[in-house]
Structure formats: C-alpha cells, structure tokens
Design a protein around this motif. Structure first.
Motif, short mmCIF file in Angstrom:
data_model
loop_
_atom_site.label_atom_id
_atom_site.label_comp_id
_atom_site.label_asym_id
_atom_site.label_seq_id
_atom_site.Cartn_x
_atom_site.Cartn_y
_atom_site.Cartn_z
N ILE A 37 0.76 -1.08 -0.03
CA ILE A 37 0.01 0.07 -0.08
C ILE A 37 0.94 1.33 0.06
O ILE A 37 0.52 2.09 -0.52
CB ILE A 37 -1.27 -0.05 1.42
N GLY A 38 1.90 1.21 1.04
CA GLY A 38 2.91 2.42 0.96
C GLY A 38 3.67 2.62 -0.42
O GLY A 38 3.64 3.79 -0.84
N ASN A 39 4.03 1.65 -1.19
CA ASN A 39 4.51 1.89 -2.55
C ASN A 39 3.70 2.23 -3.48
O ASN A 39 3.82 3.31 -4.24
CB ASN A 39 4.99 0.58 -3.33
N GLU A 40 2.23 1.99 -3.38
CA GLU A 40 1.22 2.88 -4.22
C GLU A 40 1.03 4.20 -3.87
O GLU A 40 0.60 4.87 -4.61
CB GLU A 40 -0.12 1.96 -4.07
N ILE A 41 0.90 4.47 -2.61
CA ILE A 41 0.81 5.84 -2.10
C ILE A 41 2.10 6.80 -2.63
O ILE A 41 1.85 7.84 -3.02
CB ILE A 41 0.84 5.93 -0.63
N ASN A 42 3.49 6.20 -2.56
CA ASN A 42 4.37 6.69 -2.98
C ASN A 42 4.35 7.08 -4.42
O ASN A 42 4.87 8.20 -4.79
CB ASN A 42 5.67 6.08 -2.80
N GLU A 43 3.85 6.28 -5.30
CA GLU A 43 3.60 6.45 -6.65
C GLU A 43 2.72 7.39 -6.89
O GLU A 43 2.93 8.37 -7.75
CB GLU A 43 3.13 5.39 -7.25
N LEU A 44 1.42 7.55 -6.07
CA LEU A 44 0.56 8.69 -6.39
C LEU A 44 1.19 10.28 -5.83
O LEU A 44 1.09 11.21 -6.52
CB LEU A 44 -0.58 8.59 -5.36
N LYS A 45 2.17 10.02 -4.84
CA LYS A 45 2.91 11.31 -4.49
C LYS A 45 3.83 11.89 -5.60
O LYS A 45 3.95 12.85 -5.72
CB LYS A 45 3.76 10.96 -3.16
N ARG A 46 4.40 10.72 -6.25
CA ARG A 46 5.45 11.22 -7.47
C ARG A 46 4.58 11.96 -8.43
O ARG A 46 5.13 12.73 -9.20
CB ARG A 46 6.13 9.85 -7.90
#
Length: 417
Positions: free
Chosen positions: A18-27
């Motif tokens: 989930i954290g990786n998907e959030i980081n992608e959205l932040k990018r």
C-alpha cells in the motif's frame, strides 16, 4: 530460474505494498495523508536530543567495531535497571539480548522455539505472526478477535486450541489496534498457560508465550500489564520483545531488546549472531547512556506521548462525529501505541464511477483516491477481506493534517451509493 518453495510462497508486506502505491501517487503530485506505516516522520517526531548527541559522540569516539553478540554489557545492565524501574520486571543482564530492532528478536524467538508442524496461536488481527509461522513451517492458529473485546483475545478464545501448542503470541499495546489487555483478561490467559503446562510430560516441549510490549511506554492513562509480573510461575516460559523503536520515535536507530529465560535467550543470541542482526555499537552506547537519564527520558516521553494522544483523540472524535451524522463508521478509543482502530462499513456500495466496493481493500483504495487518506485494512494483519476495520497510524502526520482529513473523508463517503 527456480527458487525455494519458501521464496515462491512467502507473501510480501501488504503495508509496504500500500505504501508503494501511495508513493507512486505522491510522485504524480498528489498529496496523500499516509496513515499506513507504523513509523514516524522525524521532522514531526525527532528522537530525543540527548540520544542523537550521544550517537554522534559515540561515532566520534570510534565505537564502530562489532558489538558483542548479545549486545554491549553496559546496555544490557541498563536495560535490566530500566525494566526494574519502569515495569517492575526483574532480569539479569544475561537474560537480555540486544538486536537491531524488534524484528530479529521476534524471528529468533520463532526459530528458537518452533519446529515445523508445531502449533502457534496468535490473534487476528496481529502484526506479522502469520508470516513468521509461514517461514518456520508452523501450524498457525489465527484466533479471530472482535470489536466488543477491543480486538484482543480472551482466554475462552484461546482455550480450544491450546492443547499441544508450542507458542502463544501476544502484544499489548497491540499492533494494529492500539488497544491493551485488561488485568483480569491477561491473568486468565496466564492461568490457562500454567494449567496447560502442568499437563505436559517430562521431555515434552512446554507452551511458551511471546509477549511483545514494544509500545509499553506509550500508553494513555491505562496501566500496562505483563505475564510474569501477574504470574511469576511463568518466568521460565515467557520471551519479551521490547526496545526504543517506538517509545523514543527511534525506528531507524535499530536498538531493540528481548529478555526471558537465560537458556532460550542464549539460543536466540546464536541465531541473531548468525543473522548478523546486531544493533550498531555506537547506537548501543548512546542508548545505554540515555535510558539512565530519568529526567530527560520522562520529559521526552511526556511531550511525545501527549502529542501522539492528541492526534489519536482528534481522529477518534472525528470518526465519532461522522458516526453521529449517520455514516457507517466507528472507532475504538485509543489506549496506547500510535494506532487508532477505525471502521468504515461500505462493502457493497458503489462509487460515483459505478464501481462496487467488494472488499476492505476496495474501500481503502477508494478513500485514497477520493479522500486522499490511506489506511491499512485488517486483512493485512490476518483478518478476512470482508472485515471492514482498519488501522490508522498517526506517526507521520501533524495534528493539522489529521484535522484536515475528516472533511475529506465525510465528502468521499457521502458520494457512495
């Protein structure tokens, strides 16, 4: 290329996914309130100044070689004194093992006690016990817990599974729920273990308890209880998991300690040594110095826990307000740790785009998209996909961040049909 059966079947962390998907959205430029990871933003919650300065001084003093396999003696002595002072737990330095945080201690507890096929009991939800069972080939028994008991197991929940079991995994304050054992409930579980061990034959492996109390210094007006203090008869059967990672916002400093029966700690020492999972020596030196400084320690804990509690209470009150407005949500009042247990019961509802929310993961990703708020469903902690309870971790959010989430969550939920 073929790999081991373990490598083929081991599941990665759902929280990291989930954290990786959030980081992608932040990018992509989206501002997501990340309530997923059980960590701290050091710009919001830095470690104690004295601890940071002690680490720097230890490196300047060239404390950079291998530490002893069980941790430097001075730290083990100070951990013994710390436990006696703050928890009234009496252990000798030889009953203490230092490692790089609590994970190697949990893993080495499993490796020291559990053979393939042994029965391991743990509550669902709980953190990572399912993965350690898989790694060790244990027969895992996930005891389903319920909101009316604050998602903590009762003796009656454990009793049907206890015959022949090797390890009972408990945690208080608990990850993921932020809830704590009441004295009577933990006493009943302890008595159950004592009674079971009385039936074991000479040479038969006893039932052990792994008691994770990594959040024990981070509680909000409730008393922390532990098995051996309540039932001294259990001293030879309990391995404790503890350290500075959470109570001092020091997750990246990597100083944890386990303690328990010397013969088991000795085996865990060998396992941790073969893993090379020692805490860095400079950090050990600095930790030994800092936990002796009662005034500085108490000042830090008072300020730190007060800020965490304010954030958790604000989020709790926000969800209670939404509940009073008719939204299908709830929350359990925070007791300890950095987590709030939240309910969002929207399985079967449709998004404005017409997508049906079929699982807790669907609800979570809808909230990420529509409310810019990310939680962790209890399915990531061993619960079923249709359990609509979630963990919210406040360690990387300011009070203002949390205050701003509630209107967005209200708006997002109001759009579901």
């Amino acid at each position: 290329m073929s790999v081991s059966v373990l490598a083929q079947t081991l599941k990665g962390s759902e929280i990291i996914k989930i954290g990786n998907e959030i980081n992608e959205l932040k990018r992509q430029g989206q501002n997501i309130a990340n309530l997923t990871i059980g960590d701290f933003d050091p710009n919001i919650y830095p470690i104690p100044d004295e601890l940071r300065e002690g680490i720097i001084e230890a490196y300047q003093d060239n404390q950079t070689n291998y530490p002893p396999a069980d941790g430097i003696l001075e730290l083990r002595k100070q951990v013994s004194a710390f436990l006696a002072k703050h928890h009234n737990i009496q252990v000798t330095p030889n009953e203490v093992l230092i490692s790089s945080g609590s994970r190697p201690l949990i893993y080495s507890t499993f490796l020291a006690l559990v053979d393939a096929g042994d029965k391991v009991i743990y509550p669902a939800p709980s953190w990572n016990n399912n993965h350690y069972c898989h790694i060790t080939g244990a027969q895992e028994i996930a005891v389903i817990t319920h909101p009316e008991n604050n998602f903590l197991p009762k003796a009656a929940d454990i009793a049907p599974h206890i015959k022949g079991a090797t390890l009972l995994c408990l945690c208080s304050p608990q990850n993921p729920t932020g809830t704590m054992f009441e004295k009577a409930d933990l006493e009943e579980i302890c008595d159950l273990v004592i009674a079971e061990n009385a039936t074991r034959q000479p040479g038969e492996k006893p039932l052990y308890i792994m008691y994770d109390q990594i959040y024990a210094m981070l509680t909000f007006g409730k008393k922390h209880y532990d098995p051996v203090t309540l039932r001294p008869k259990l001293k030879d059967y309990v391995v404790y998991i503890d350290g500075i990672s959470k109570c001092l916002a020091a997750t990246g400093v990597r100083v944890g300690w386990g303690f328990g029966p010397e013969n088991i700690i000795g085996k865990m020492r060998s396992i941790v040594g073969h893993m090379g999972a020692w805490a860095p020596k400079a950090e050990q030196v600095a930790t030994a110095q800092f936990i002796q400084q009662d005034e500085q320690l108490q000042n830090y804990l008072s300020n730190f826990s007060g800020r965490i509690q304010e954030c958790l209470n604000t989020l709790y009150q926000g969800f209670q307000q939404l509940k009073s407005e008719g939204f299908a949500v709830d929350a359990i009042e925070p007791m300890g740790a950095i987590y709030l247990t939240i309910k969002a019961d929207y399985i079967g509802k449709s998004t404005p785009e017409g997508d049906v929310l079929k699982s807790s993961a669907d609800i979570n990703f809808y909230l990420i998209k529509a409310a810019k708020v990310a939680l962790v469903p209890f399915s990531a902690f061993g619960a079923d996909d249709d359990v609509t309870w979630f963990r919210a971790s406040v360690g990387t959010s300011t009070l203002e961040d949390i205050q701003g989430m509630i209107p967005r969550i209200r708006e997002a939920l109001s759009q579901l049909k």
